[in-house]
Design a protein around this motif. Sequence first.
Motif, PDB file in Angstrom:
ATOM      1  N   LEU A  90       6.317  -5.912   0.622  1.00 18.16           N
ATOM      2  CA  LEU A  90       6.621  -4.507   0.366  1.00 18.16           C
ATOM      3  C   LEU A  90       7.822  -4.063   1.207  1.00 18.16           C
ATOM      4  CD1 LEU A  90       2.933  -3.255   0.554  1.00 18.16           C
ATOM      5  CD2 LEU A  90       4.235  -3.737  -1.533  1.00 18.16           C
ATOM      6  N   TRP A  91       8.475  -2.993   0.782  1.00 16.15           N
ATOM      7  CA  TRP A  91       9.618  -2.457   1.512  1.00 16.15           C
ATOM      8  C   TRP A  91       9.111  -1.537   2.619  1.00 16.15           C
ATOM      9  CZ3 TRP A  91       9.906  -4.314  -3.264  1.00 16.15           C
ATOM     10  CH2 TRP A  91      11.055  -5.052  -3.606  1.00 16.15           C
ATOM     11  N   TRP A  92       9.416  -1.901   3.852  1.00 20.25           N
ATOM     12  CA  TRP A  92       8.797  -1.323   5.046  1.00 20.25           C
ATOM     13  C   TRP A  92       8.966   0.191   5.144  1.00 20.25           C
ATOM     14  CZ3 TRP A  92       5.126  -3.492   7.473  1.00 20.25           C
ATOM     15  CH2 TRP A  92       4.794  -3.153   8.790  1.00 20.25           C
ATOM     16  N   ASP A  93      10.137   0.709   4.816  1.00 21.53           N
ATOM     17  CA  ASP A  93      10.420   2.134   5.018  1.00 21.53           C
ATOM     18  C   ASP A  93      10.224   2.983   3.767  1.00 21.53           C
ATOM     19  OD1 ASP A  93      11.175   2.065   7.794  1.00 21.53           O
ATOM     20  OD2 ASP A  93      13.010   1.037   7.168  1.00 21.53           O
ATOM     21  N   LEU A  94       9.837   2.352   2.675  1.00 22.31           N
ATOM     22  CA  LEU A  94       9.633   3.097   1.435  1.00 22.31           C
ATOM     23  C   LEU A  94       8.153   3.420   1.233  1.00 22.31           C
ATOM     24  CD1 LEU A  94      11.909   1.195  -1.124  1.00 22.31           C
ATOM     25  CD2 LEU A  94      12.418   3.301   0.133  1.00 22.31           C
ATOM     26  N   SER A  99       7.817   0.950  -3.634  1.00 21.02           N
ATOM     27  CA  SER A  99       7.810  -0.513  -3.616  1.00 21.02           C
ATOM     28  C   SER A  99       7.322  -1.057  -4.955  1.00 21.02           C
ATOM     29  CB  SER A  99       6.912  -1.033  -2.493  1.00 21.02           C
ATOM     30  OG  SER A  99       7.539  -0.945  -1.232  1.00 21.02           O
ATOM     31  N   PHE A 100       6.267  -0.455  -5.474  1.00 23.03           N
ATOM     32  CA  PHE A 100       5.748  -0.896  -6.767  1.00 23.03           C
ATOM     33  C   PHE A 100       6.784  -0.708  -7.873  1.00 23.03           C
ATOM     34  CE2 PHE A 100       1.158   0.179  -5.297  1.00 23.03           C
ATOM     35  CZ  PHE A 100       1.106  -1.021  -4.611  1.00 23.03           C
ATOM     36  N   GLU A 101       7.517   0.394  -7.824  1.00 24.36           N
ATOM     37  CA  GLU A 101       8.534   0.660  -8.838  1.00 24.36           C
ATOM     38  C   GLU A 101       9.657  -0.382  -8.767  1.00 24.36           C
ATOM     39  OE1 GLU A 101      10.230   2.385 -12.100  1.00 24.36           O
ATOM     40  OE2 GLU A 101       8.282   2.860 -11.209  1.00 24.36           O
ATOM     41  N   LEU A 102      10.055  -0.759  -7.569  1.00 26.80           N
ATOM     42  CA  LEU A 102      11.070  -1.795  -7.424  1.00 26.80           C
ATOM     43  C   LEU A 102      10.567  -3.135  -7.957  1.00 26.80           C
ATOM     44  CD1 LEU A 102      12.508  -0.960  -3.891  1.00 26.80           C
ATOM     45  CD2 LEU A 102      13.724  -0.816  -6.063  1.00 26.80           C
ATOM     46  N   ILE A 103       9.315  -3.424  -7.688  1.00 25.85           N
ATOM     47  CA  ILE A 103       8.729  -4.673  -8.190  1.00 25.85           C
ATOM     48  C   ILE A 103       8.706  -4.667  -9.712  1.00 25.85           C
ATOM     49  CG2 ILE A 103       6.537  -5.943  -8.333  1.00 25.85           C
ATOM     50  CD1 ILE A 103       6.127  -5.135  -5.355  1.00 25.85           C
ATOM     51  N   ARG A 104       8.448  -3.522 -10.309  1.00 25.49           N
ATOM     52  CA  ARG A 104       8.486  -3.424 -11.774  1.00 25.49           C
ATOM     53  C   ARG A 104       9.851  -3.846 -12.308  1.00 25.49           C
ATOM     54  NH1 ARG A 104       9.961  -0.423 -16.134  1.00 25.49           N
ATOM     55  NH2 ARG A 104      11.214   1.056 -14.919  1.00 25.49           N
ATOM     56  N   PHE A 114       3.192  -1.412 -17.046  1.00 27.99           N
ATOM     57  CA  PHE A 114       3.203  -1.161 -15.606  1.00 27.99           C
ATOM     58  C   PHE A 114       2.309   0.032 -15.259  1.00 27.99           C
ATOM     59  CE2 PHE A 114       5.039   1.444 -12.199  1.00 27.99           C
ATOM     60  CZ  PHE A 114       4.954   0.561 -11.125  1.00 27.99           C
ATOM     61  N   THR A 115       2.457   1.111 -16.001  1.00 28.24           N
ATOM     62  CA  THR A 115       1.682   2.324 -15.724  1.00 28.24           C
ATOM     63  C   THR A 115       0.185   2.056 -15.869  1.00 28.24           C
ATOM     64  OG1 THR A 115       3.501   3.721 -16.485  1.00 28.24           O
ATOM     65  CG2 THR A 115       1.308   4.717 -16.398  1.00 28.24           C
ATOM     66  N   ALA A 116      -0.182   1.331 -16.931  1.00 29.89           N
ATOM     67  CA  ALA A 116      -1.595   1.030 -17.155  1.00 29.89           C
ATOM     68  C   ALA A 116      -2.133   0.122 -16.059  1.00 29.89           C
ATOM     69  CB  ALA A 116      -1.772   0.375 -18.519  1.00 29.89           C
ATOM     70  N   LEU A 152       0.025  -8.456  -8.305  1.00 28.57           N
ATOM     71  CA  LEU A 152      -0.661  -8.491  -9.599  1.00 28.57           C
ATOM     72  C   LEU A 152      -0.036  -7.579 -10.646  1.00 28.57           C
ATOM     73  CD1 LEU A 152      -4.287  -8.454  -8.181  1.00 28.57           C
ATOM     74  CD2 LEU A 152      -3.189 -10.373  -9.334  1.00 28.57           C
ATOM     75  N   LEU A 153       1.002  -6.841 -10.274  1.00 28.65           N
ATOM     76  CA  LEU A 153       1.592  -5.876 -11.213  1.00 28.65           C
ATOM     77  C   LEU A 153       2.194  -6.536 -12.445  1.00 28.65           C
ATOM     78  CD1 LEU A 153       3.276  -3.364  -8.744  1.00 28.65           C
ATOM     79  CD2 LEU A 153       1.424  -2.862 -10.350  1.00 28.65           C
ATOM     80  N   HIS A 154       2.610  -7.789 -12.323  1.00 30.03           N
ATOM     81  CA  HIS A 154       3.197  -8.486 -13.473  1.00 30.03           C
ATOM     82  C   HIS A 154       2.180  -9.388 -14.184  1.00 30.03           C
ATOM     83  CE1 HIS A 154       3.533 -11.153 -10.032  1.00 30.03           C
ATOM     84  NE2 HIS A 154       3.816 -12.176 -10.811  1.00 30.03           N
ATOM     85  N   ALA A 155       0.890  -9.187 -13.872  1.00 30.84           N
ATOM     86  CA  ALA A 155      -0.212  -9.905 -14.540  1.00 30.84           C
ATOM     87  C   ALA A 155      -0.039 -11.418 -14.482  1.00 30.84           C
ATOM     88  CB  ALA A 155      -0.341  -9.440 -15.992  1.00 30.84           C
ATOM     89  N   PRO A 156      -0.008 -11.999 -13.281  1.00 27.90           N
ATOM     90  CA  PRO A 156       0.178 -13.454 -13.168  1.00 27.90           C
ATOM     91  C   PRO A 156      -1.059 -14.226 -13.607  1.00 27.90           C
ATOM     92  CG  PRO A 156      -0.326 -12.525 -11.026  1.00 27.90           C
ATOM     93  CD  PRO A 156      -0.165 -11.358 -11.962  1.00 27.90           C
TER      94      PRO A 156
END
Length: 249
Positions: A90-94, A99-104, A114-116, A152-156
Amino acid sequence: MIELDRAGRSFKVKRNVVHAVRELSFTVSAGEFVGYLGPNGAGKSTTIKMLCGILTPTSGKVRVAGLDPSRRRTTLARRIGVVFGQRTTLWWDLPLADSFELIRHLYKVERAAFTARLGELTETLDLGGFLRTPVRQLSLGQRMRGDLAAALLHAPDVLVLDEPTIGLDVVSKAGIRDFLLRLNTERGVTVLLTTHDLGDIERLCRRVMLIDHGRLAFDGSLDDLMATAPGHASIEDVVTRLYTGPGTT
């Protein structure tokens, strides 16, 4: 090793080759939850890094989700999730949500999916109270839940966990264990878990592999592992016995 002559004027360097892993071979089938154990320096981290494509083996072959990790690292990243308990992705200062949005964007996850997925992970991992909190302000338990969600956001298809409950209190640890168990049993996600916490192994893993000095020392069910020691030995006693020799406690 460095050697000096008697006058101390010259030196030569001797190189010692150390095999982090050697003659190591195993297969993990889809849907398994496997514990991967070993003392410090046994080769666990090297194995994980090869599986993720960070290291390239000097010989032999590695396949994860049908891909060569070192050659198809970007493609593989979309098929696996990785959590390192002692390092965050994760991005330490965000704020956590940012962080989740950047990962998306990194994984090119469609907005609707992503939203679901984030909504489900937020509810399951109880993230709602700190989504807007900077990662540096999160407790260790909160950060670990955030790291799990991020993985897990990208459903691995495959989840690789390196000490995911390290340093957590009893309540946080129980919550993460329950989440991982449901992820495996209900979603069929394949999980490879490395940990020094043998409570994680007892509660989560049906199969256990033990590595020692770079070689596989045991591969079997948890029941088979326990059967290697007589009487009512604890799992700590069993693992210690395998690493230190019969009769040593």
